[in-house]
Design a protein around this motif. Structure first.
Motif, PDB file in Angstrom:
ATOM      1  N   SER A   1       0.831  -1.199   0.000  1.00 16.35           N
ATOM      2  CA  SER A   1       0.000   0.000   0.000  1.00 16.35           C
ATOM      3  C   SER A   1       0.866   1.250   0.000  1.00 16.35           C
ATOM      4  O   SER A   1       1.748   1.398   0.848  1.00 16.35           O
TER       5      SER A   1
ATOM      6  N   VAL B   1      -0.192   4.081   0.785  1.00 10.59           N
ATOM      7  CA  VAL B   1      -0.676   4.923   1.886  1.00 10.59           C
ATOM      8  C   VAL B   1      -0.617   4.194   3.218  1.00 10.59           C
ATOM      9  O   VAL B   1      -1.268   4.595   4.177  1.00 10.59           O
TER      10      VAL B   1
ATOM     11  N   ASN C   1      -3.948   3.166   5.126  1.00 13.79           N
ATOM     12  CA  ASN C   1      -4.724   4.194   5.805  1.00 13.79           C
ATOM     13  C   ASN C   1      -5.953   4.522   4.967  1.00 13.79           C
ATOM     14  O   ASN C   1      -5.848   5.229   3.959  1.00 13.79           O
TER      15      ASN C   1
ATOM     16  N   ALA D   1      -8.259   6.534   5.496  1.00 17.25           N
ATOM     17  CA  ALA D   1      -8.638   7.945   5.511  1.00 17.25           C
ATOM     18  C   ALA D   1      -8.022   8.711   4.352  1.00 17.25           C
ATOM     19  O   ALA D   1      -8.510   9.765   3.976  1.00 17.25           O
ATOM     20  N   GLY D   2      -6.960   8.190   3.792  1.00 19.05           N
ATOM     21  CA  GLY D   2      -6.296   8.896   2.692  1.00 19.05           C
ATOM     22  C   GLY D   2      -5.831   7.939   1.629  1.00 19.05           C
ATOM     23  O   GLY D   2      -4.638   7.696   1.486  1.00 19.05           O
ATOM     24  N   SER D   3      -6.756   7.384   0.887  1.00 22.15           N
ATOM     25  CA  SER D   3      -6.368   6.412  -0.125  1.00 22.15           C
ATOM     26  C   SER D   3      -5.677   7.106  -1.282  1.00 22.15           C
ATOM     27  O   SER D   3      -5.893   8.279  -1.555  1.00 22.15           O
ATOM     28  N   GLY D   4      -4.812   6.360  -1.960  1.00 20.51           N
ATOM     29  CA  GLY D   4      -4.139   6.920  -3.124  1.00 20.51           C
ATOM     30  C   GLY D   4      -2.943   6.086  -3.520  1.00 20.51           C
ATOM     31  O   GLY D   4      -2.427   5.295  -2.746  1.00 20.51           O
TER      32      GLY D   4
ATOM     33  N   SER E   1       1.009   5.859  -5.479  1.00 20.94           N
ATOM     34  CA  SER E   1       2.289   6.522  -5.253  1.00 20.94           C
ATOM     35  C   SER E   1       2.546   7.624  -6.269  1.00 20.94           C
ATOM     36  O   SER E   1       3.417   8.454  -6.063  1.00 20.94           O
TER      37      SER E   1
ATOM     38  N   SER F   1      -5.522   2.622  -5.309  1.00 16.15           N
ATOM     39  CA  SER F   1      -6.069   3.234  -4.084  1.00 16.15           C
ATOM     40  C   SER F   1      -5.178   2.986  -2.882  1.00 16.15           C
ATOM     41  O   SER F   1      -5.280   3.678  -1.877  1.00 16.15           O
TER      42      SER F   1
END
Length: 186
Positions: A69, A71, A74, A76-79, A81, A123
């Motif tokens: 992952s 992120v 987490n 709360a703040g998917s995304g 790199s 994500s």
């Protein structure tokens, strides 16, 4: 000029009202009809609530590992790199992940390492891996838990989600669900 500006302003106002109000409320209303009112599938494991539809971090040898992952899992703040496939830093990171995976799974050849086990999802929260991604981890888990590889393969097969209507998407397994089933074997 007025003949273009007035319709553009009307369209902008309509879209603002529709997409930030009406559309949002209609999706919220539909979600209320789904199980758990659109909050995802929640399970309680050892008194702790976990979301089945969000990736969890597992690093112990006795568990199936999730996709990396960007992120750090987490929700709360998917995304992702935001690093492209030719970025030297990203390539070095993938090579490090491959090395770490092969170190913990010595019977797996480099060419057999599934890409989803060394590359993060868009994500950073993808809860599923491919069936092959689970199968290449079976020997490590069996050795760590003193179980037969056949028993762990059975858990993978019993928890495999088939493609939608048999044709949309790949077969996959939910990592958290697999690990819950492994812990039930105690």
């Amino acid at each position: 000029m007025k003949e273009n500006i007035i319709p553009a302003i009307r369209l902008t106002l309509f879209c603002a009202v529709f997409f930030s109000g009406i559309y949002t409320l209609s999706i919220l209303g539909i979600a209320q009809l789904s199980p758990n009112q659109g909050k995802g599938e929640i399970v309680t494991v050892n008194g702790k609530k976990q979301h089945i539809n969000v990736a969890q971090k597992f690093t112990e040898n006795k568990y199936f590992w999730s996709r990396p992952s960007a992120v750090d899992y987490n929700a709360a703040g998917s995304g992702g790199s935001n690093k492209g496939p030719n970025n030297p830093e990203y390539l070095a990171e993938v090579q490090t992940r491959i090395g770490a995976f092969l170190h913990k799974n010595p019977s797996v050849k480099r060419s057999e390492v599934p890409s989803e086990l060394v590359t993060a999802s868009g994500s950073g929260l993808d809860p599923n891996i491919s069936v092959n991604g689970a199968k290449v981890q079976i020997e490590r888990i069996a050795n760590s838990r003193n179980l037969s590889m056949g028993k762990i393969l059975e858990i993978v097969q019993n928890n495999t989600e088939r493609p939608l209507f048999g044709m949309f998407g790949p077969a996959k397994v939910n990592v958290l669900q697999l690990n819950i089933e492994l812990d039930k074997l105690k």
